[in-house]
Scaffold this active site. Sequence first.
Site, PDB file in Angstrom:
ATOM      1  N   ASP A 213       0.883  -1.169   0.000  1.00 45.47           N
ATOM      2  CA  ASP A 213       0.000   0.000   0.000  1.00 45.47           C
ATOM      3  C   ASP A 213       0.933   1.236   0.000  1.00 45.47           C
ATOM      4  O   ASP A 213       2.134   1.112   0.268  1.00 45.47           O
ATOM      5  CB  ASP A 213      -0.844  -0.084   1.278  1.00 45.47           C
ATOM      6  CG  ASP A 213      -1.564   1.189   1.606  1.00 45.47           C
ATOM      7  OD1 ASP A 213      -2.266   1.696   0.726  1.00 45.47           O
ATOM      8  OD2 ASP A 213      -1.418   1.678   2.747  1.00 45.47           O
ATOM      9  N   ASP A 215       0.032   5.178   1.105  1.00 45.93           N
ATOM     10  CA  ASP A 215      -0.081   6.121   2.229  1.00 45.93           C
ATOM     11  C   ASP A 215      -0.107   5.392   3.564  1.00 45.93           C
ATOM     12  O   ASP A 215      -0.903   4.476   3.763  1.00 45.93           O
ATOM     13  CB  ASP A 215      -1.356   6.962   2.078  1.00 45.93           C
ATOM     14  CG  ASP A 215      -1.237   7.937   0.929  1.00 45.93           C
ATOM     15  OD1 ASP A 215      -0.614   8.985   1.116  1.00 45.93           O
ATOM     16  OD2 ASP A 215      -1.749   7.629  -0.168  1.00 45.93           O
ATOM     17  N   ASP A 415      -1.879  -0.320   5.800  1.00 45.44           N
ATOM     18  CA  ASP A 415      -2.234   0.272   7.101  1.00 45.44           C
ATOM     19  C   ASP A 415      -3.714   0.595   7.255  1.00 45.44           C
ATOM     20  O   ASP A 415      -4.138   0.987   8.330  1.00 45.44           O
ATOM     21  CB  ASP A 415      -1.477   1.595   7.295  1.00 45.44           C
ATOM     22  CG  ASP A 415      -2.034   2.696   6.407  1.00 45.44           C
ATOM     23  OD1 ASP A 415      -2.242   2.428   5.203  1.00 45.44           O
ATOM     24  OD2 ASP A 415      -2.296   3.797   6.910  1.00 45.44           O
TER      25      ASP A 415
END
Length: 480
Positions: A213, A215, A415
């Site tokens: 991922d 960000d 996250d």
Amino acid sequence: MTNGQTNCLLFGHESESSLKKNDGVLVKRRAVSPLLARSPLPEKELPVSPPMICSVSSISAPIGWLLLDGLAVRFSATSKLTFVIKLMDLKSSHSSPVLTDPAPLSKSRLGLPSNMAPYSPAASPYSSSGLYLTIPRIINGKLEDVRVNSWLDAMIASSPPRKKLNKDMISVTQLDDHDAAYQTWMMSYPSALNSFHLITSLAKCKTIALFLDYDGTLSPIVDNPDHAFMSSSMRAAVNEAANYFPTAIISGRSRNKVHEFVRLSDLYYAGSHGMDIMGPVRVSKSVDKYCIQTTDSQGKEVHLFQPASEFLPMINEVYESLIEITNDIIGVKVENNKFCVSVHYRNVDKKMWDEVGVRVFGLLKCFSRLHVTHGRKVLEVRPVIDWNKGKAVEFLLESLGLSQRDDVLPIYVGDDRTDEDAFKVLRESNCGFGILVSNVPKETNALYSLRDPSEVQEFLKSLVRWKKSTELQTEAIATK
Ligand SMILES: O=P(O)(O)OC[C@H]1O[C@H](O[C@H]2O[C@H](CO)[C@@H](O)[C@H](O)[C@H]2O)[C@H](O)[C@@H](O)[C@@H]1O
């Protein structure tokens, strides 16, 4: 467990509750003794009547875990008030229905014996519809039942506080509690760095496929989404990793935007939560109307897969409308991610979050083919199609000729809530695993955890070091 007051420890907040119960309080509980936490442990649902949560003081997180006499108890409440939790009557008959793990690790293609696998509870898929727990809270000194069932709660719970704890403002006990809660949670979701030997023993003789991922995973969370730059050391780590393992970035951003941030060519990019994939030319002969063959910026033949292409005009229309209807709310930022739109409220005064939600959800009533999901202080407007980051992982594995193979170990690092779709796919297929990047306890389908992007970088570097050393060993054996 005793009747009356019990000491409790705040576990930090998690994103959403999967509990549905209108009468009384329903808690999920899970033993957290270090011994038990190492094996797949059944979760028990425990209907409690009369409600066990009965008076209030200093818990500010809306949803989270409590440690009550060695049992982890999940709680939920509206966030504007603070709570004291006392255990009144647990009525624990130990005969309540047992929720078993849907993907028993003992059957895992990972070949990981169940007693070695870190336990991860069967998290329910996140939904944007809010929370469903009736919980008593004190209002003006009176105890009232409050139905917590709104997107506002989900907005409030969407992201752990990013700022470092101010040690002057917070007591040592609170700091200790925070740390203790995290340490306890890590018994279920061990650090991928501390478990590195276990991970590499699983990866032996297998091809690791890396899915990352962006960000909050490769770049730290910052206030301005346009400034979420990746450090040069992280770029170097990702680049090296991509030299050794097939690697893809799967982001909620538009594919072009995430490519601008990452600026590496030897990997694959999926933008718009996987709805815009530029991947290798697929070996599969099946015709797919959403998949076209084209060339990338280097002139390499690639396949472009855009399953939401017909939504483009609608997304552009909703993007313009969202800008218009939120432009008087200070701090709102609307971001066009091509096949989805992000409405950021990180920089909006908390008092106005409700208003942001009212306007976004209000507008969406006119767009029945779009829906909203929650990310970290962001509402993500997306087409209602059966496609997400989990499907993107499956698609890329297939494109790479790596699906349905026992000698492949996919690892997904992320996250946010949308990453849970990918964690779930790997968890359920038992062929790989997710690593959740979080410095607070959260419910997740991941198997391991890392605290922050700096630990992600360390993990990637460790994978490369390990790969190089195994290659050297293989060469040495071959030349003997
Ligand atoms: O799937 P991801 O790559 O994690 O993208 C999810 C969203 O990430 C970005 O927003 C988040 O990061 C910003 C920068 O640190 C932060 O300001 C924001 O509060 C976070 O939600 C991105 O801007 C969104 O468009 C993505 O949907």
